[in-house]
Design an enzyme around this catalytic site. Structure first.
Site, short mmCIF file in Angstrom:
data_model
loop_
_atom_site.label_atom_id
_atom_site.label_comp_id
_atom_site.label_asym_id
_atom_site.label_seq_id
_atom_site.Cartn_x
_atom_site.Cartn_y
_atom_site.Cartn_z
N GLU A 267 -24.07 -32.71 4.07
CA GLU A 267 -24.80 -31.73 3.25
C GLU A 267 -24.26 -30.37 3.64
O GLU A 267 -24.56 -29.87 4.73
CB GLU A 267 -26.31 -31.78 3.56
CG GLU A 267 -26.97 -33.10 3.29
CD GLU A 267 -27.20 -33.36 1.81
OE1 GLU A 267 -26.86 -32.50 0.99
OE2 GLU A 267 -27.70 -34.44 1.51
N GLU A 401 -19.92 -17.90 0.99
CA GLU A 401 -21.33 -18.16 1.31
C GLU A 401 -21.73 -17.17 2.40
O GLU A 401 -21.35 -17.30 3.56
CB GLU A 401 -21.49 -19.59 1.82
CG GLU A 401 -22.95 -19.95 1.98
CD GLU A 401 -23.15 -21.32 2.60
OE1 GLU A 401 -22.38 -21.70 3.49
OE2 GLU A 401 -24.11 -21.99 2.19
P1 NAP Z 1 -22.53 -24.95 11.22
O1 NAP Z 1 -21.93 -23.84 11.98
O2 NAP Z 1 -21.63 -25.80 10.41
O3 NAP Z 1 -23.29 -25.85 12.31
C1 NAP Z 1 -24.02 -26.98 11.93
C2 NAP Z 1 -24.14 -27.89 13.11
O4 NAP Z 1 -22.86 -28.36 13.48
C3 NAP Z 1 -24.71 -27.22 14.35
O5 NAP Z 1 -25.52 -28.12 15.06
C4 NAP Z 1 -23.45 -26.90 15.13
O6 NAP Z 1 -23.65 -26.71 16.51
C5 NAP Z 1 -22.64 -28.13 14.86
N1 NAP Z 1 -21.22 -27.96 15.11
C6 NAP Z 1 -20.48 -26.82 15.11
N2 NAP Z 1 -19.19 -27.10 15.40
C7 NAP Z 1 -19.11 -28.44 15.57
C8 NAP Z 1 -18.06 -29.35 15.89
N3 NAP Z 1 -16.79 -28.92 16.10
N4 NAP Z 1 -18.34 -30.66 15.98
C9 NAP Z 1 -19.59 -31.12 15.77
N5 NAP Z 1 -20.64 -30.32 15.50
C10 NAP Z 1 -20.39 -28.99 15.39
O7 NAP Z 1 -23.68 -24.48 10.25
P2 NAP Z 1 -24.89 -23.49 10.58
O8 NAP Z 1 -24.33 -22.13 10.74
O9 NAP Z 1 -25.74 -24.05 11.66
O10 NAP Z 1 -25.75 -23.61 9.22
C11 NAP Z 1 -25.42 -22.94 8.09
C12 NAP Z 1 -24.64 -23.83 7.13
O11 NAP Z 1 -25.38 -25.01 6.85
C13 NAP Z 1 -24.41 -23.17 5.80
O12 NAP Z 1 -23.10 -23.40 5.37
C14 NAP Z 1 -25.40 -23.86 4.88
O13 NAP Z 1 -25.07 -23.85 3.53
C15 NAP Z 1 -25.39 -25.24 5.44
N6 NAP Z 1 -26.61 -25.96 5.03
C16 NAP Z 1 -26.51 -26.93 4.07
C17 NAP Z 1 -27.65 -27.60 3.64
C18 NAP Z 1 -27.58 -28.68 2.58
O14 NAP Z 1 -28.53 -29.45 2.47
N7 NAP Z 1 -26.52 -28.77 1.83
C19 NAP Z 1 -28.88 -27.27 4.19
C20 NAP Z 1 -28.94 -26.28 5.16
C21 NAP Z 1 -27.78 -25.64 5.58
P3 NAP Z 1 -23.72 -25.17 17.07
O15 NAP Z 1 -24.98 -24.65 16.55
O16 NAP Z 1 -23.70 -25.29 18.51
O17 NAP Z 1 -22.52 -24.46 16.50
#
Ligand code: NAP
Length: 498
Positions: A267, A401
């Site tokens: 997602e 985004e």
């Molecule tokens: P993110 O940076 O992609 O992080 C998401 C998760 O992935 C966090 O737990 C993060 O840990 C982890 N992560 C980061 N690098 C990783 C790696 N190399 N390997 C495995 N896991 C890793 O996203 P975010 O900033 O938390 O959230 C915002 C994003 O989520 C936006 O793009 C938003 O659109 C998306 N989102 C999508 C939906 C949907 O349903 N489509 C819903 C909500 C949010 P850390 O926190 O430690 O980096």
């Protein structure tokens, strides 16, 4: 019911425990290497929680615990009615601890505590309850293979699910994954975002209190690179259910390919268009745009961040959006009862959002109002809702985004042009069309390439509707009974007679 004043929450905060250890095999555990990391509270920049910095060894321990629980059958072989009773008890415990959970969420992510209470905690409990109630209504099939055989087509759980979640709606998104995965009989290891671990750890302890066997739901806190990556690369994890950015989603697919070809559900991000034609109810459209884009400070994957408006009504619509934003969407300290939106997640993200705004202005986008740092004197990370006009769809504000309260406005003349602009994005998560012409609404909603399309409304949702995206917004759907399918696969058992 308590009088939820700012003082009420300040007092509650002074007595709350910020439990930041991992939760593995039914108990709190420090990281094996003993390392921790600290967070600043988004609402005032003051010290927040100190959390275990989980790494490979902690992921290994959590996966081993999840595997033991799965193989023992202690959960998956329970009578469906008993599973349902335990999951319902968990939902009830979440409701009983609603204020505590709301406070933990707000300390971590900076959203108004009343939104945490009335939206995030509520929808988390409702989500667990929804899947609790599905547990004893799942049937298997008998295949039509003739009288000489009886062939069962069983839907079986996959095993160990790794869930990796973001910080914008932590409890809701956790429930979207935990509910169906656990109801289907799997065990889960959850790696929450480093910014929002407190509610996840508390959810796990409440699950055990409700009767979920130890090991069925484990939480490893830590950084994405150090804890998320080893989870996604783990050879004994059967699936990763990921919500987060498209960038990290791409990495997750790579990790699955490099390891055991585990399944992946993604997602991801969005840049959702909200299209307003000149025959629309402009008051309804303005309200939908303002709330759709600015709720949760714009930190919403399906936020309506691209307004496509028919040229003749652009001016009046922007005036209405400004009026609603100024009168209804109060930005304030998250403990203030009046707060409709609060702080951004952290200082780095605030600067990223302000950077997008500066770049947009340099490219020629004109600020109609807002989009500035405010309440800086509090030490918190606040950006006011803002609108940009005079834009084209190739400007960075219209393509990236931003994940902040920033609306990009692009005008159009014809329906064909509106559709082309709406679909001209790498994302396909959500979208909306506002018009009184129902033929056009139907045509447009069918042609818009998005997982959810709203007509004359925005951001309505229900547990009974699947949610997720097309294109680079990912694949796999959360919510609804269909979400259970993601965490199961078919197994054929063929019995021959005679
Ligand atoms: P993110 O940076 O992609 O992080 C998401 C998760 O992935 C966090 O737990 C993060 O840990 C982890 N992560 C980061 N690098 C990783 C790696 N190399 N390997 C495995 N896991 C890793 O996203 P975010 O900033 O938390 O959230 C915002 C994003 O989520 C936006 O793009 C938003 O659109 C998306 N989102 C999508 C939906 C949907 O349903 N489509 C819903 C909500 C949010 P850390 O926190 O430690 O980096």
């Amino acid at each position: 019911m308590a009088d939820f004043t700012r003082e009420y929450w300040e007092t509650a905060l002074s007595s709350i425990v910020l439990e930041g250890r991992c939760f593995i095999d039914g108990e709190y555990r420090c990281a094996k290497l003993g390392r921790t990391f600290a967070r600043a509270r988004p609402m005032d920049g003051q010290p927040g929680a100190v959390l275990a910095r989980g790494e490979v060894a902690d992921i290994d321990a959590a996966v081993a615990s999840a595997r033991r629980a799965f193989e023992s059958g202690i959960w998956r072989h329970k009578e469906p009615g008993e599973k349902k009773r335990i999951l319902l008890a968990w939902a009830d415990l979440i409701r009983a601890h609603a204020e505590e959970l709301a406070l933990l969420e707000t300390i971590d992510v900076g959203k108004p505590v009343l939104a945490s209470l009335n939206v995030d905690v509520k929808l988390c409990a409702d989500g667990i309850q929804y899947y609790a109630e599905v547990t004893d209504k799942l049937y298997d099939e008998i295949a039509p293979t003739g009288r000489q055989s009886r062939v069962l087509v069983r839907k079986v759980p996959l095993g160990v699910i790794g869930a990796i979640t973001p910080w914008n709606y932590p409890m809701i998104i956790d429930a979207w994954k935990l509910g169906p995965a656990i109801a289907a009989g799997n065990s889960v290891v959850l790696k929450p975002a480093e910014q929002s671990s407190l509610s996840a750890v508390r959810l796990a302890s409440l699950a055990v209190e409700a009767g979920l066997p130890p090991g069925v739901f484990n939480v490893v806190t830590g950084y994405g690179e150090e804890a998320g990556k080893p989870l996604a690369l783990h050879m004994d994890v059967d699936m990763i259910a990921f919500t987060g950015s498209t960038e990290v989603g791409r990495l997750i697919m790579g990790y699955a390919a490099q390891s055991n070809i585990k399944r992946v559900a993604l997602e991801l991000g969005g840049k959702s268009p909200l299209v307003v034609f000149d025959d629309a109810d402009l008051d309804a459209a303005a309200s939908a745009v303002a709330w759709g884009c600015f709720y949760n400070s714009g930190e919403t994957c399906h936020a309506s961040t691209r307004l496509l408006v028919q040229r003749s009504v652009q001016q009046v619509l922007i005036e209405k959006i400004e009026a609603i934003t100024r009168s209804d969407i109060t930005l304030a300290h998250p403990f203030e009862p009046s707060a409709q939106i609060g702080a951004l997640i952290d200082e780095a993200h605030m600067h990223k959002v302000l950077g997008f705004i500066a770049d947009g202005e340099e490219e020629g986008a004109r600020r109609a109002f807002g989009a500035e740092r405010v309440l800086a004197e509090t030490g918190g990370y606040y950006v006011s809702p803002g609108v940009f006009v005079d834009m084209t769809n190739d400007m960075s504000l219209a393509r990236q985004e931003i994940f902040g309260p920033v609306l990009a406005t692009i005008s159009f003349d014809t329906e064909e042009e509106a559709l082309r602009l709406a679909n001209d994005t790498i994302y396909g998560l959500a979208g909306a069309v506002f018009t009184r012409d129902m033929d056009r609404a139907h045509r447009f909603s069918e042609a818009l390439h998005a997982g959810t399309v709203w007509i004359n409304t925005y951001d309505r949702s229900s547990f009974s509707t699947p949610f997720g995206g097309f294109k680079q917004s990912g694949f796999g759907r959360d919510r609804s009974v269909h979400a259970i399918d993601k965490y199961c696969d078919y197994k054929t058992i063929w019995q021959q007679f005679g």
